[in-house]
Design an enzyme around this catalytic site. Structure first.
Site, PDB file in Angstrom:
ATOM      1  N   VAL A  69      50.154  41.862  41.868  1.00 18.14           N
ATOM      2  CA  VAL A  69      48.867  41.746  42.555  1.00 18.14           C
ATOM      3  C   VAL A  69      48.067  43.005  42.260  1.00 18.14           C
ATOM      4  CG1 VAL A  69      49.550  40.185  44.428  1.00 18.14           C
ATOM      5  CG2 VAL A  69      49.900  42.644  44.686  1.00 18.14           C
ATOM      6  N   SER A  70      46.745  42.880  42.279  1.00 16.83           N
ATOM      7  CA  SER A  70      45.890  43.995  41.897  1.00 16.83           C
ATOM      8  C   SER A  70      45.783  45.065  42.962  1.00 16.83           C
ATOM      9  CB  SER A  70      44.484  43.488  41.547  1.00 16.83           C
ATOM     10  OG  SER A  70      44.542  42.642  40.427  1.00 16.83           O
TER      11      SER A  70
END
Length: 235
Positions: A10-11
């Site tokens: 995930v960013s």
């Protein structure tokens, strides 16, 4: 049976999206079960952009390095954009995996096949999908930037953490600072006692005795009390 290393990304650490960590893992497990696969190791990158090179992502780099020791057939991610959000980064990541003798899979599309001289369409399709992921990333960043600018013009908070006593409320462009009842009581007590000329250390002890907690610690410190007081306009 396929032996696979599951890769999750995930960013941002607190990201909530269609491909959050739990959903990525669930999708990978479903694919593995349906395709006679077994996940022998999970590797993850939390708070790491898909524009970062594979070798600079601890999770993906670990997955690649562990393929040989674990005798894994390859790596599986939930979707193509979990490997990368930029076409060049995607191609480099797959290139490293293939160079190490591994295979790349996604839960949404199955195996990402290597290039073949007699099948140019295979390369074209993969690169088109990578270009789409890059375009979507660019559009998302642009929308976020426009949203922040719109909130700034309206005099609303657009970035950063919220001061003690407040939290974010609402969604998207409507999100703004709102009183946090659990913290407001402590903030009001700090303001009241500071106006009464109590020291920061005395206020910290009083807050602890009253069971009023700071945001991220078990006990109040004089410095934490001072920070809240200053934000309230008190020295």
């Amino acid at each position: 049976m396929l032996k696979l290393i599951g890769y999750l990304r995930v960013s941002s650490a607190g990201q909530v999206e269609a491909w959050g960590l739990d959903r990525q893992e669930a999708a990978i497990r479903r694919w593995a079960k349906a395709n006679d696969g077994r996940i022998v190791k999970w590797c993850r990158d939390e708070g790491v952009s898909g524009t970062v090179e594979a070798v600079e992502r601890p999770g993906l780099a670990e997955a690649i390095e562990l393929m040989a020791p674990l005798k894994a057939d390859g790596i599986i991610a939930a979707d193509m954009d979990r490997y990368a959000r930029k076409l060049m980064v995607q191609e480099a990541a797959f290139g490293v995996i293939w160079q190490r003798g591994g295979r790349a899979f996604t839960a949404t599309g199955g195996e990402v096949l290597q290039d073949q001289d007699d099948d140019a369409a295979r390369t074209l399709i993969r690169q088109v999908l990578g270009a789409v992921a890059q375009y979507e990333k660019t559009q998302a960043v642009m929308r976020m930037r426009h949203g922040r600018l719109a909130k700034q013009r309206a005099g609303r908070k657009s970035t950063g953490s919220y001061a003690f006593g407040f939290h974010g409320e609402g969604r998207g462009r409507e999100r703004d600072a709102a009183p946090n009842p659990a913290e407001q009581a402590a903030r009001d007590e700090i303001v009241r006692r500071r106006k009464a000329k109590e020291s920061f250390r005395e206020i910290a002890a009083a807050l602890d005795a009253a069971g009023l907690k700071p945001r991220r610690a078990d006990r109040w410190s004089a410095m934490a009390v001072r920070s809240v007081a200053r934000r309230a306009g008190l020295s």
